[in-house]
Design a protein around this motif. Structure first.
Motif, PDB file in Angstrom:
ATOM      1  N   TRP A  20     -13.767   6.765  -1.364  1.00  0.00           N
ATOM      2  CA  TRP A  20     -12.688   5.877  -0.916  1.00  0.00           C
ATOM      3  C   TRP A  20     -13.249   4.691  -0.151  1.00  0.00           C
ATOM      4  N   GLN A  21     -14.119   4.969   0.814  1.00  0.00           N
ATOM      5  CA  GLN A  21     -14.694   3.894   1.618  1.00  0.00           C
ATOM      6  C   GLN A  21     -15.550   2.960   0.762  1.00  0.00           C
ATOM      7  N   SER A  22     -16.240   3.521  -0.245  1.00  0.00           N
ATOM      8  CA  SER A  22     -17.042   2.679  -1.146  1.00  0.00           C
ATOM      9  C   SER A  22     -16.154   1.718  -1.923  1.00  0.00           C
ATOM     10  N   ALA A  23     -14.993   2.234  -2.381  1.00  0.00           N
ATOM     11  CA  ALA A  23     -14.061   1.383  -3.131  1.00  0.00           C
ATOM     12  C   ALA A  23     -13.524   0.260  -2.248  1.00  0.00           C
ATOM     13  N   VAL A  24     -13.234   0.570  -0.976  1.00  0.00           N
ATOM     14  CA  VAL A  24     -12.763  -0.467  -0.047  1.00  0.00           C
ATOM     15  C   VAL A  24     -13.877  -1.493   0.193  1.00  0.00           C
ATOM     16  N   ARG A  25     -15.085  -0.999   0.397  1.00  0.00           N
ATOM     17  CA  ARG A  25     -16.237  -1.919   0.599  1.00  0.00           C
ATOM     18  C   ARG A  25     -16.371  -2.889  -0.576  1.00  0.00           C
ATOM     19  N   ASP A  26     -16.404  -2.336  -1.801  1.00  0.00           N
ATOM     20  CA  ASP A  26     -16.585  -3.191  -2.973  1.00  0.00           C
ATOM     21  C   ASP A  26     -15.368  -4.092  -3.194  1.00  0.00           C
ATOM     22  N   LEU A  64      -1.708  -4.802  14.638  1.00  0.00           N
ATOM     23  CA  LEU A  64      -2.193  -4.147  13.421  1.00  0.00           C
ATOM     24  C   LEU A  64      -1.066  -4.112  12.392  1.00  0.00           C
ATOM     25  N   ASN A  65      -1.401  -4.410  11.146  1.00  0.00           N
ATOM     26  CA  ASN A  65      -0.486  -4.241  10.015  1.00  0.00           C
ATOM     27  C   ASN A  65      -1.285  -3.689   8.849  1.00  0.00           C
ATOM     28  N   GLY A  66      -0.620  -3.053   7.899  1.00  0.00           N
ATOM     29  CA  GLY A  66      -1.383  -2.505   6.782  1.00  0.00           C
ATOM     30  C   GLY A  66      -0.525  -1.953   5.672  1.00  0.00           C
ATOM     31  N   LEU A  67      -1.186  -1.201   4.769  1.00  0.00           N
ATOM     32  CA  LEU A  67      -0.529  -0.584   3.618  1.00  0.00           C
ATOM     33  C   LEU A  67      -0.953   0.873   3.490  1.00  0.00           C
ATOM     34  N   PHE A  68      -0.004   1.738   3.168  1.00  0.00           N
ATOM     35  CA  PHE A  68      -0.292   3.094   2.711  1.00  0.00           C
ATOM     36  C   PHE A  68      -0.441   3.040   1.193  1.00  0.00           C
ATOM     37  N   ILE A  69      -1.463   3.718   0.646  1.00  0.00           N
ATOM     38  CA  ILE A  69      -1.721   3.643  -0.789  1.00  0.00           C
ATOM     39  C   ILE A  69      -1.809   5.047  -1.382  1.00  0.00           C
ATOM     40  N   VAL A 127      -7.866  -6.785  -1.899  1.00  0.00           N
ATOM     41  CA  VAL A 127      -8.715  -5.584  -1.947  1.00  0.00           C
ATOM     42  C   VAL A 127      -8.031  -4.493  -2.764  1.00  0.00           C
ATOM     43  N   VAL A 128      -6.750  -4.263  -2.489  1.00  0.00           N
ATOM     44  CA  VAL A 128      -5.996  -3.219  -3.184  1.00  0.00           C
ATOM     45  C   VAL A 128      -5.888  -3.523  -4.684  1.00  0.00           C
ATOM     46  N   ASN A 129      -5.825  -4.801  -5.034  1.00  0.00           N
ATOM     47  CA  ASN A 129      -5.710  -5.204  -6.441  1.00  0.00           C
ATOM     48  C   ASN A 129      -7.058  -5.381  -7.127  1.00  0.00           C
ATOM     49  N   SER A 130      -8.148  -5.126  -6.424  1.00  0.00           N
ATOM     50  CA  SER A 130      -9.477  -5.366  -6.992  1.00  0.00           C
ATOM     51  C   SER A 130      -9.826  -4.328  -8.045  1.00  0.00           C
ATOM     52  N   LYS A 131     -10.747  -4.697  -8.917  1.00  0.00           N
ATOM     53  CA  LYS A 131     -11.238  -3.777  -9.948  1.00  0.00           C
ATOM     54  C   LYS A 131     -11.921  -2.577  -9.300  1.00  0.00           C
ATOM     55  N   ALA A 132     -12.675  -2.833  -8.225  1.00  0.00           N
ATOM     56  CA  ALA A 132     -13.411  -1.763  -7.550  1.00  0.00           C
ATOM     57  C   ALA A 132     -12.485  -0.676  -7.019  1.00  0.00           C
ATOM     58  N   SER A 139      -9.459   0.091  -8.306  1.00  0.00           N
ATOM     59  CA  SER A 139      -8.431   0.453  -9.293  1.00  0.00           C
ATOM     60  C   SER A 139      -8.299   1.961  -9.519  1.00  0.00           C
ATOM     61  N   LYS A 140      -9.369   2.725  -9.376  1.00  0.00           N
ATOM     62  CA  LYS A 140      -9.261   4.170  -9.649  1.00  0.00           C
ATOM     63  C   LYS A 140      -8.422   4.889  -8.597  1.00  0.00           C
ATOM     64  N   PHE A 141      -8.199   4.257  -7.457  1.00  0.00           N
ATOM     65  CA  PHE A 141      -7.357   4.860  -6.423  1.00  0.00           C
ATOM     66  C   PHE A 141      -5.940   4.274  -6.430  1.00  0.00           C
TER      67      PHE A 141
END
Length: 560
Positions: A172-178, A322-327, A446-451, A453-455
């Motif tokens: 998960w953290q790797s996907a956020v990083r990328d 702070l603001n954010g998204l639950f995914i 970030v959420v819409n990125s290809k990296a 996408s699997k999540f």
């Protein structure tokens, strides 16, 4: 076995069990002979230094001062080592925050803005229940504070030997990083303690097994013969005396134990003896006012004798919004808190977590909203597969750095256990709102990125995710019809705290460059209440460093 035999068996068996438990968790549960309940304190005692607040700054400060002087810490909360060993572990992050008991580690309150907040009341302070990320301050913070760079680095290192570990970066953290790199939060800076624009992996106070280490662990450095810590010791006021022709001087403190018995701790006659407030942004500000240092009109209205009219106490208090998204994720997600951060050029920090245990009530809120959102999409998703004690859900958040919007603190009563009224004025300044919108736009990229996408469920749009958060009771602020469609309104309506409070006892206004209270002798404030802005992406590393740093500086002054 008769009752007498049972009792004999338990007398032998139980101590053995507790000894084994302590041995198995020796790294995470140190035993301190100098930590006791305040009920065991003498009615009158004398110390070279009296520190009010055994928190993120107070513990390293006391440990350092004990190298050459007699030190007392008065902590209004309990010990993090006496509760079940896993209560503060990574996977149970939310549990202390949702504990409603009167002896919880985090005292809940709602700011005047309608935002849920917490104030620490435990040895180790907020480092006992925060998200654990450990990262240094930016160079501008160190420069503006006038701190010695070499001593700052030595002090960080002293802290890190006990409580800092490299953060694991799993799927998960790797996907956020990328995803951050795809979204343009560049360059990638790898693992570093430093505060550098771009995306980086940071350190954590959680070890590789997910066990939390806190500022309380830094007490292992203390000289056990020269330090005393009393728990559940509530300080209603600092004893200040004013002799004719002289400035007010701190003489000692009154504190109450858990049974309501009053004790008095005096400073020794040593000319260098001091009382130091390290009770946090809210606690230290509140205690100055309860002791008669603050805006005269406020103090007089509550019948507090004004020792010094100081209108700047309690002013300029801020919190990073702070603001954010639950995914929701189609794949299982690891248990992770903050392992990395995106430090943007425009002043927003982006962090993430996943797979955490949540209280049943919070699971119920999120699950109802998830079911509603999923039913509105074309996704053939079994919503029950997302739910349970641990959600197949991650969260990505953005924090506005250096908010211009500030507020104030006001006493509600003379009872130190009553939370004062705190107003942070989130997003009062248009610049703060602009940063939030840019941060949310980057987060959405970030959420819409290809990296990433699997999540993602491909049929759940980012608009659906915004709708989800807009329905959750994350604060007590009013919701508007366009909450989920206007990012400006989304920031205003769904704002939460990241617990990075600062201000109220600013340098140059309430304390001097050495954190001595202006106009008062033998009294300092050493904690985040003195900061103009919150250091780094997350302040705890710098607050612990400051405790060590000032402990050394005070010793040097004492010896010179």
């Amino acid at each position: 076995m008769d009752h007498l035999g049972s009792w004999r068996f338990l007398k032998v068996f139980l101590p053995a069990v507790f000894a084994l438990h302590h041995f198995c968790h020796a790294e995470t549960a140190p035993y301190y002979s100098f930590v006791q309940e305040a009920t065991s304190a003498p009615l009158v005692s004398y110390y070279d230094y009296i520190i009010v607040g055994g928190g993120t700054a107070g513990c390293p400060l006391a440990a350092t001062l004990s190298e050459s002087a007699n030190v007392l810490i008065l902590e209004r909360g309990g010990s993090p080592y006496l509760d079940p060993i896993n209560k503060t572990d990574k996977e149970n992050f939310f549990l202390p925050l949702l504990d409603p008991s009167p002896h919880s580690y985090a005292q809940a309150f709602v700011s005047e803005d309608g935002v849920y907040n917490h104030q620490a009341r435990v040895l180790g302070g907020a480092s006992v229940f925060n998200a654990g990320f450990y990262s240094h301050a930016e160079t501008d913070f160190i420069k503006e504070a006038g701190l010695d760079g070499s001593l700052v680095n030595d002090s960080y290192l002293w802290v890190e030997k006990k409580v800092a570990f490299k953060s694991p970066v799993l799927q998960w953290q790797s996907a956020v990083r990328d995803g951050l790199l795809e979204a343009g939060v560049l360059p990638f800076n790898g693992f570093t303690y430093g505060h550098i624009n771009g995306t980086k992996i940071g350190a954590s106070i959680f070890d590789m097994d997910g066990h939390r280490h806190s500022a309380a662990d830094l007490l292992e450095y203390a000289d056990p013969m020269k330090i005393k810590i009393y728990l559940h010791a509530t300080v209603p006021k600092i004893m200040l005396i004013t002799e004719i022709g002289s400035r007010p001087r701190a003489e000692g403190v009154i504190f109450e134990d858990a049974l309501g018995v009053r004790h008095t701790a005096f400073l020794t006659k040593d000319s260098e003896s001091e009382i130091i407030l390290s009770a946090g942004t809210i606690g230290s500000t509140q205690l100055l006012m309860l002791s008669g240092i603050g805006p005269a009109h406020q103090l007089e209205a509550l019948g507090i004798q004004v020792v010094m009219n100081q209108p700047m106490v309690g002013q300029g208090m801020a919190d990073n919004p702070l603001n954010g998204l639950f995914i929701p994720s189609p794949l299982p997600v690891e248990v992770s808190l903050v392992s990395l951060v995106g430090i943007t050029q425009f002043g927003s920090y982006i962090e993430a977590g996943s797979g955490l245990n949540l209280a049943p009530s919070l699971v119920q809120w999120i699950s109802k909203s998830l079911v509603t959102i999923l039913n509105q999409t074309e996704a053939k998703v079994n919503s029950s597969s997302l739910l349970g004690a641990r959600l197949k859900v991650g969260i990505i958040i953005e924090k506005v750095n250096g908010p211009i919007s500030t507020g104030h603190l006001e006493l509600q009563s003379t009872n130190p256990n009553d939370m004062p009224k705190v107003m942070f004025n989130y997003f009062q300044a248009p610049e703060d709102l602009r940063k939030c919108v840019q941060g949310m736009e980057t987060l959405i990229n970030v959420v819409n990125s290809k990296a990433f996408s699997k999540f993602r469920y491909p049929t759940i749009s980012t608009q659906d995710l915004l709708n989800l958060v807009a329905t959750l009771p994350l604060n007590l602020r009013p919701r508007h019809l366009n909450t989920a469609t206007s990012l400006e309104q989304y920031c205003l309506d769904t704002v939460m705290t990241i617990w990075h409070y600062h201000g109220g006892c600013h340098v140059g206004k309430v304390v001097d460059q050495d954190f001595r209270v202006l106009g008062v002798d033998d009294l300092r404030v050493i904690d985040s209440s003195t900061f103009n802005f919150s250091p780094g992406t997350n302040p705890q590393a710098t607050v612990m460093m400051l405790g060590r740093y000032m402990g050394i500086k005070i010793q040097q002054d004492r010896h010179s």
